[in-house]
Design an enzyme around this catalytic site. Structure first.
Site, PDB file in Angstrom:
ATOM      1  N   HIS A 114      48.456  53.667   1.227  1.00 14.10           N
ATOM      2  CA  HIS A 114      47.502  52.768   0.567  1.00 14.10           C
ATOM      3  C   HIS A 114      46.183  52.749   1.344  1.00 14.10           C
ATOM      4  CE1 HIS A 114      46.069  49.557  -1.939  1.00 14.10           C
ATOM      5  NE2 HIS A 114      45.842  48.795  -0.882  1.00 14.10           N
ATOM      6  N   HIS A 135      41.726  43.481  -1.230  1.00 11.09           N
ATOM      7  CA  HIS A 135      41.132  42.747  -2.344  1.00 11.09           C
ATOM      8  C   HIS A 135      40.741  41.370  -1.834  1.00 11.09           C
ATOM      9  CE1 HIS A 135      42.250  45.317  -5.790  1.00 11.09           C
ATOM     10  NE2 HIS A 135      43.108  45.769  -4.909  1.00 11.09           N
ATOM     11  N   MET A 140      47.929  51.826 -11.231  1.00 10.94           N
ATOM     12  CA  MET A 140      48.787  50.659 -11.479  1.00 10.94           C
ATOM     13  C   MET A 140      48.040  49.461 -12.068  1.00 10.94           C
ATOM     14  SD  MET A 140      50.870  50.812  -7.908  1.00 10.94           S
ATOM     15  CE  MET A 140      51.404  52.386  -7.227  1.00 10.94           C
ATOM     16  N   SER A 141      46.922  49.733 -12.710  1.00  7.39           N
ATOM     17  CA  SER A 141      46.145  48.598 -13.240  1.00  7.39           C
ATOM     18  C   SER A 141      45.537  48.973 -14.582  1.00  7.39           C
ATOM     19  CB  SER A 141      45.044  48.222 -12.238  1.00  7.39           C
ATOM     20  OG  SER A 141      44.095  49.260 -12.130  1.00  7.39           O
ATOM     21  N   SER A 170      40.536  48.599  -5.972  1.00  7.84           N
ATOM     22  CA  SER A 170      40.828  48.719  -4.535  1.00  7.84           C
ATOM     23  C   SER A 170      39.727  49.473  -3.813  1.00  7.84           C
ATOM     24  CB  SER A 170      42.120  49.513  -4.301  1.00  7.84           C
ATOM     25  OG  SER A 170      43.173  48.954  -5.005  1.00  7.84           O
ATOM     26  N   HIS A 193      47.643  42.391 -10.327  1.00 14.05           N
ATOM     27  CA  HIS A 193      48.451  43.533 -10.739  1.00 14.05           C
ATOM     28  C   HIS A 193      49.828  43.060 -11.189  1.00 14.05           C
ATOM     29  CE1 HIS A 193      45.601  45.194  -7.739  1.00 14.05           C
ATOM     30  NE2 HIS A 193      45.615  46.272  -8.496  1.00 14.05           N
ATOM     31  N   ASN A 210      43.529  60.487  -4.563  1.00 13.71           N
ATOM     32  CA  ASN A 210      44.565  61.400  -4.047  1.00 13.71           C
ATOM     33  C   ASN A 210      44.984  62.328  -5.176  1.00 13.71           C
ATOM     34  OD1 ASN A 210      45.779  58.597  -4.856  1.00 13.71           O
ATOM     35  ND2 ASN A 210      47.379  60.104  -5.274  1.00 13.71           N
ATOM     36  N   TYR A 232      52.476  44.633 -10.596  1.00 16.90           N
ATOM     37  CA  TYR A 232      53.462  44.871  -9.518  1.00 16.90           C
ATOM     38  C   TYR A 232      53.530  43.725  -8.514  1.00 16.90           C
ATOM     39  CZ  TYR A 232      49.626  46.446  -6.432  1.00 16.90           C
ATOM     40  OH  TYR A 232      48.476  46.518  -5.689  1.00 16.90           O
ATOM     41  N   GLU A 233      52.488  42.892  -8.491  1.00 13.02           N
ATOM     42  CA  GLU A 233      52.511  41.742  -7.581  1.00 13.02           C
ATOM     43  C   GLU A 233      53.473  40.659  -8.078  1.00 13.02           C
ATOM     44  OE1 GLU A 233      48.421  40.649  -5.865  1.00 13.02           O
ATOM     45  OE2 GLU A 233      47.936  41.794  -7.658  1.00 13.02           O
ATOM     46  N   ALA A 262      41.164  52.611  -8.484  1.00 13.77           N
ATOM     47  CA  ALA A 262      41.515  53.788  -7.686  1.00 13.77           C
ATOM     48  C   ALA A 262      42.719  54.425  -8.375  1.00 13.77           C
ATOM     49  CB  ALA A 262      41.878  53.367  -6.278  1.00 13.77           C
TER      50      ALA A 262
HETATM   51  N1  HPA Z   1      49.592  56.589  -8.257  1.00 12.08           N
HETATM   52  C1  HPA Z   1      49.528  55.326  -8.686  1.00 12.08           C
HETATM   53  N2  HPA Z   1      48.546  54.511  -8.354  1.00 12.08           N
HETATM   54  C2  HPA Z   1      47.587  54.976  -7.554  1.00 12.08           C
HETATM   55  C3  HPA Z   1      47.599  56.289  -7.080  1.00 12.08           C
HETATM   56  C4  HPA Z   1      48.676  57.133  -7.452  1.00 12.08           C
HETATM   57  O1  HPA Z   1      48.757  58.310  -7.061  1.00 12.08           O
HETATM   58  N3  HPA Z   1      46.483  56.450  -6.320  1.00 12.08           N
HETATM   59  C5  HPA Z   1      45.816  55.264  -6.340  1.00 12.08           C
HETATM   60  N4  HPA Z   1      46.478  54.378  -7.092  1.00 12.08           N
END
Ligand code: HPA
Length: 273
Positions: A250, A64, A214-215, A33, A86, A238, A88-89, A116
């Site tokens: 996001h 993306h 998440m990847s 991302s 992903h 973050n 989650y998609e 990320a």
């Molecule tokens: N958690 C999960 N996925 C993420 C995060 C997070 O804090 N930051 C960027 N992708």
């Protein structure tokens, strides 16, 4: 029985791509991302939208692009994925790793995976780059579950060194040379799309996670199965630290990734050989 790997589909995808490019990619790069900036530096580009490739899933997430980009980075033939799939998609794990298996058929030998991620380690700061030394999977499935394709790899792949240690050390030294501080640590993969609760953040830190995202985990598993050398780099977008974690969006994740992406691009260009 679950037939997770459709070798024939992989071959058809690879044949299609081979016809669209001149040359053989040696290094695959998955752009996470906000990290698509690397594409600007690829020379002599051939761009293939995923939607044109037979059997390829189509990326849905914002930020993306959904394209394969073949070309040269500092003279090395690369195949970059701008946009990944992903879990989650809604894709199943086999679809998430399909492009990795296609890359192998195209001739790719080494894979750089970027993402990320949230920083769990209190020594990490937003914007840091982390070399991934190991992974912890919190996914409920495995991309290799189901019948095994011996042509790709063993039934029970070794995962004692999921990332190439020599490549990690080389990258670390390059970072020092370039004045780019590199953290190191374990990436913990969750399904998403929800972000972690504070209790989960505490738990993930306790079990050894330094960053959470998440990847990456499915792709690392598939790459190890088929014998690719893997390097993983997280951009810490973050803080997912107990007591410190606060709400974020996001958009903020993509913004930080884009800004730190410059460091990442500078580094990646120097570690291709
Ligand atoms: N958690 C999960 N996925 C993420 C995060 C997070 O804090 N930051 C960027 N992708």
């Amino acid at each position: 029985m679950k037939n997770n790997l459709n070798l024939q589909h992989c071959r058809e995808s690879a044949q299609f791509i081979t016809k669209r490019i001149e040359g053989t990619p040696k290094i695959g790069i998955i752009l996470g991302s906000g990290l698509g900036g690397l594409v600007d530096d690829i020379e002599g580009k051939s761009i293939i939208p995923y939607s044109e490739i037979p059997h390829f899933p189509v990326s849905t997430v914002e930020g993306h692009m959904g394209e394969l980009i073949y070309g040269f980075l500092k003279g090395s033939p690369v195949m970059a994925m701008a946009g990944r799939f992903h879990f989650y998609e809604g894709y199943d794990m086999a679809a998430v790793v399909f492009p990795i298996q296609v890359m192998k058929l195209l001739g790719v030998e080494k894979l750089i995976i970027t993402n990320a991620a949230g920083g769990l380690n209190p020594n990490f700061e937003v914007g840091d780059l982390m070399l991934i030394e190991d992974i912890i999977s919190r996914f409920p499935d495995n991309p290799l579950r189901g019948s095994n394709e011996e042509e790709f790899g063993p039934r029970f792949p070794d995962m004692s060194e999921p990332f190439d240690q020599k490549w990690i050390e080389q990258t670390f030294s390059k970072g020092e040379e370039l004045g780019i501080i590199l953290k190191r640590g374990t990436y913990l993969g969750v399904t998403g799309p929800v972000l972690e609760t504070r209790a989960e953040i505490g738990f993930f830190r306790l079990i050894g996670g330094d960053a959470v995202g998440m990847s990456t985990v499915p792709e690392v598993i598939a790459a190890n199965h088929i014998g690719l050398k893997v390097l993983g780099i997280s951009v810490i977008t973050n803080e997912s630290i107990p007591k410190v974690a606060k709400e974020f969006t996001h958009e903020e994740v993509v913004d930080v990734a884009q800004r730190s992406g410059k460091k990442l691009v500078a580094l990646v260009k120097e570690i291709l050989n």
